[in-house]
Design an enzyme around this catalytic site. Structure first.
Site, PDB file in Angstrom:
ATOM      1  N   LYS A 170       7.971  -2.571  11.552  1.00  0.00           N
ATOM      2  CA  LYS A 170       8.597  -1.241  11.452  1.00  0.00           C
ATOM      3  C   LYS A 170       8.136  -0.329  12.596  1.00  0.00           C
ATOM      4  O   LYS A 170       8.947   0.333  13.240  1.00  0.00           O
ATOM      5  CB  LYS A 170       8.256  -0.588  10.101  1.00  0.00           C
ATOM      6  CG  LYS A 170       8.749  -1.387   8.898  1.00  0.00           C
ATOM      7  CD  LYS A 170       8.481  -0.674   7.581  1.00  0.00           C
ATOM      8  CE  LYS A 170       7.021  -0.506   7.232  1.00  0.00           C
ATOM      9  NZ  LYS A 170       6.281  -1.760   6.977  1.00  0.00           N
ATOM     10  N   ARG A 189      -1.299  -5.582  -0.670  1.00  0.00           N
ATOM     11  CA  ARG A 189      -0.173  -4.809  -0.115  1.00  0.00           C
ATOM     12  C   ARG A 189       1.143  -5.557  -0.311  1.00  0.00           C
ATOM     13  O   ARG A 189       2.173  -4.938  -0.608  1.00  0.00           O
ATOM     14  CB  ARG A 189      -0.403  -4.547   1.387  1.00  0.00           C
ATOM     15  CG  ARG A 189      -1.424  -3.460   1.666  1.00  0.00           C
ATOM     16  CD  ARG A 189      -2.013  -3.567   3.054  1.00  0.00           C
ATOM     17  NE  ARG A 189      -1.070  -3.252   4.119  1.00  0.00           N
ATOM     18  CZ  ARG A 189      -1.303  -3.505   5.410  1.00  0.00           C
ATOM     19  NH1 ARG A 189      -2.427  -4.078   5.778  1.00  0.00           N
ATOM     20  NH2 ARG A 189      -0.401  -3.169   6.312  1.00  0.00           N
TER      21      ARG A 189
HETATM   22  P1  AP5 Z   1       4.028  -3.397  13.059  1.00  0.00           P
HETATM   23  O1  AP5 Z   1       5.117  -2.977  13.945  1.00  0.00           O
HETATM   24  O2  AP5 Z   1       2.776  -2.626  13.036  1.00  0.00           O
HETATM   25  O3  AP5 Z   1       4.580  -3.612  11.566  1.00  0.00           O
HETATM   26  P2  AP5 Z   1       4.722  -2.560  10.398  1.00  0.00           P
HETATM   27  O4  AP5 Z   1       5.871  -2.994   9.562  1.00  0.00           O
HETATM   28  O5  AP5 Z   1       4.709  -1.181  10.933  1.00  0.00           O
HETATM   29  O6  AP5 Z   1       3.362  -2.893   9.628  1.00  0.00           O
HETATM   30  P3  AP5 Z   1       2.363  -1.944   8.903  1.00  0.00           P
HETATM   31  O7  AP5 Z   1       1.119  -2.750   8.638  1.00  0.00           O
HETATM   32  O8  AP5 Z   1       2.201  -0.646   9.600  1.00  0.00           O
HETATM   33  O9  AP5 Z   1       3.138  -1.732   7.553  1.00  0.00           O
HETATM   34  P4  AP5 Z   1       2.757  -1.062   6.229  1.00  0.00           P
HETATM   35  O10 AP5 Z   1       4.046  -0.781   5.610  1.00  0.00           O
HETATM   36  O11 AP5 Z   1       1.810  -1.872   5.414  1.00  0.00           O
HETATM   37  O12 AP5 Z   1       1.852   0.190   6.680  1.00  0.00           O
HETATM   38  P5  AP5 Z   1       2.022   1.741   6.595  1.00  0.00           P
HETATM   39  O13 AP5 Z   1       1.243   2.292   7.717  1.00  0.00           O
HETATM   40  O14 AP5 Z   1       3.420   2.143   6.421  1.00  0.00           O
HETATM   41  O15 AP5 Z   1       3.696  -4.931  13.414  1.00  0.00           O
HETATM   42  C1  AP5 Z   1       2.612  -5.588  12.811  1.00  0.00           C
HETATM   43  C2  AP5 Z   1       1.899  -6.455  13.884  1.00  0.00           C
HETATM   44  O16 AP5 Z   1       2.781  -7.501  14.289  1.00  0.00           O
HETATM   45  C3  AP5 Z   1       1.559  -5.677  15.160  1.00  0.00           C
HETATM   46  O17 AP5 Z   1       0.340  -6.156  15.674  1.00  0.00           O
HETATM   47  C4  AP5 Z   1       2.722  -6.013  16.109  1.00  0.00           C
HETATM   48  O18 AP5 Z   1       2.344  -5.974  17.452  1.00  0.00           O
HETATM   49  C5  AP5 Z   1       3.097  -7.412  15.672  1.00  0.00           C
HETATM   50  N1  AP5 Z   1       4.545  -7.681  15.787  1.00  0.00           N
HETATM   51  C6  AP5 Z   1       5.572  -6.809  15.524  1.00  0.00           C
HETATM   52  N2  AP5 Z   1       6.770  -7.405  15.693  1.00  0.00           N
HETATM   53  C7  AP5 Z   1       6.492  -8.707  16.065  1.00  0.00           C
HETATM   54  C8  AP5 Z   1       7.334  -9.838  16.365  1.00  0.00           C
HETATM   55  N3  AP5 Z   1       8.666  -9.759  16.326  1.00  0.00           N
HETATM   56  N4  AP5 Z   1       6.725 -10.997  16.686  1.00  0.00           N
HETATM   57  C9  AP5 Z   1       5.365 -11.087  16.714  1.00  0.00           C
HETATM   58  N5  AP5 Z   1       4.515 -10.050  16.433  1.00  0.00           N
HETATM   59  C10 AP5 Z   1       5.079  -8.878  16.111  1.00  0.00           C
HETATM   60  O19 AP5 Z   1       1.273   2.091   5.227  1.00  0.00           O
HETATM   61  C11 AP5 Z   1      -0.112   1.879   5.071  1.00  0.00           C
HETATM   62  C12 AP5 Z   1      -0.544   2.384   3.715  1.00  0.00           C
HETATM   63  O20 AP5 Z   1      -0.330   3.795   3.640  1.00  0.00           O
HETATM   64  C13 AP5 Z   1       0.197   1.821   2.500  1.00  0.00           C
HETATM   65  O21 AP5 Z   1      -0.334   0.589   2.071  1.00  0.00           O
HETATM   66  C14 AP5 Z   1      -0.009   2.926   1.479  1.00  0.00           C
HETATM   67  O22 AP5 Z   1      -1.308   2.873   0.945  1.00  0.00           O
HETATM   68  C15 AP5 Z   1       0.094   4.181   2.331  1.00  0.00           C
HETATM   69  N6  AP5 Z   1       1.477   4.699   2.416  1.00  0.00           N
HETATM   70  C16 AP5 Z   1       2.237   4.818   3.543  1.00  0.00           C
HETATM   71  N7  AP5 Z   1       3.445   5.300   3.262  1.00  0.00           N
HETATM   72  C17 AP5 Z   1       3.475   5.506   1.925  1.00  0.00           C
HETATM   73  C18 AP5 Z   1       4.469   5.964   1.026  1.00  0.00           C
HETATM   74  N8  AP5 Z   1       5.707   6.315   1.453  1.00  0.00           N
HETATM   75  N9  AP5 Z   1       4.170   6.021  -0.298  1.00  0.00           N
HETATM   76  C19 AP5 Z   1       2.933   5.666  -0.741  1.00  0.00           C
HETATM   77  N10 AP5 Z   1       1.951   5.213   0.051  1.00  0.00           N
HETATM   78  C20 AP5 Z   1       2.218   5.127   1.383  1.00  0.00           C
HETATM   79 MG    MG Z   2       3.514   0.525  10.649  1.00  0.00          MG
END
Ligand code: AP5
Ligand code: MG
Length: 192
Positions: free
Chosen positions: A13, A146
């Site tokens: 994302k 997660r």
């Molecule tokens: P990346 O682009 O970082 O993926 P992402 O989907 O953004 O992953 P996140 O870990 O950020 O997702 P998340 O939903 O768990 O975290 P969030 O911060 O929203 O890519 C991942 C890795 O893969 C990177 O190293 C990248 O380089 C690599 N990559 C990308 N594309 C690739 C490809 N095509 N091929 C190979 N490698 C690739 O949330 C974190 C926490 O915050 C949650 O668990 C929760 O506790 C809280 N939170 C956030 N939002 C809310 C909400 N709305 N409600 C309640 N709690 C919330």
């Molecule tokens: Mg992210």
């Protein structure tokens, strides 16, 4: 154009958001980044959020919706440009609240881009990133939690947005550029 970029932890994302910002000039709201920034600054929100994030759990809906609502009040100009919502909504109540908030500003979600990635690839990506990210939730135990939370609380949104006719499924087990080509095709088609 307001877009939700949707998918499991590690689905790309954040990575695809950066490319969409560059191409479409949209604002970006990542609730995960916003919360991590609050943790780093030691705010009250950060202290509360940290208890959930470090366990791989979602922050309660009521608090998360309040945070978004405050953000729109502080920066209403964001919505004029169009926004990429990354990591929000994550539950049906959040999706309903978002729809109501956007409606109050005379706008809506135009498209949902759903990154669909196999589970073993998600784990591989997050553990790889975890070697350097410093994120409290990038370890195997928390990743499993997660993913479990994603299946139970967030995945139902796929059907919610499919029913609304706004969901674009994107095969996410490919290179960053191949995925972005597909996203651009979907959004360009939509815009024209
Ligand atoms: P990346 O682009 O970082 O993926 P992402 O989907 O953004 O992953 P996140 O870990 O950020 O997702 P998340 O939903 O768990 O975290 P969030 O911060 O929203 O890519 C991942 C890795 O893969 C990177 O190293 C990248 O380089 C690599 N990559 C990308 N594309 C690739 C490809 N095509 N091929 C190979 N490698 C690739 O949330 C974190 C926490 O915050 C949650 O668990 C929760 O506790 C809280 N939170 C956030 N939002 C809310 C909400 N709305 N409600 C309640 N709690 C919330
Ligand atoms: Mg992210």
């Amino acid at each position: 154009m307001n877009i939700v970029i949707f998918g499991a932890p590690g689905s790309g994302k954040g990575t695809q958001s950066e490319k969409m910002i560059e191409r479409y000039g949209l604002s970006h709201i990542s609730t995960g980044e916003l919360l991590r920034d609050n943790i780093a600054r030691g705010t009250h929100l950060g202290q509360v959020a940290n208890q959930y994030i470090s366990q791989g759990l979602l922050i309660p809906d009521e608090l998360m919706i309040e945070v978004l609502s405050e953000l729109f009040k502080e920066k209403p100009s964001m919505l004029e440009k169009g926004v990429i919502f990354d990591g929000f909504p994550r539950t049906i109540p959040q999706a309903e609240a978002l729809s109501t908030m956007l409606d109050a500003h005379g706008t809506k979600i135009h498209a949902v881009v759903g990154l669909e990635v196999d589970e073993d690839e998600l784990i591989r990506r997050i553990l790889e990133r975890g070697k350097a990210s410093g994120r409290a939730d990038d370890n195997l135990d928390t990743v499993r939690k997660r993913l479990d939370v994603y299946h139970k609380q967030t995945a139902p949104l796929r059907d919610y947005y499919l029913a609304a006719g706004s969901y674009h499924a994107i095969e996410g087990n490919r290179t960053v550029d191949a995925i972005f080509d597909d996203i651009s095709k979907s959004l360009d088609e939509y815009k024209s």
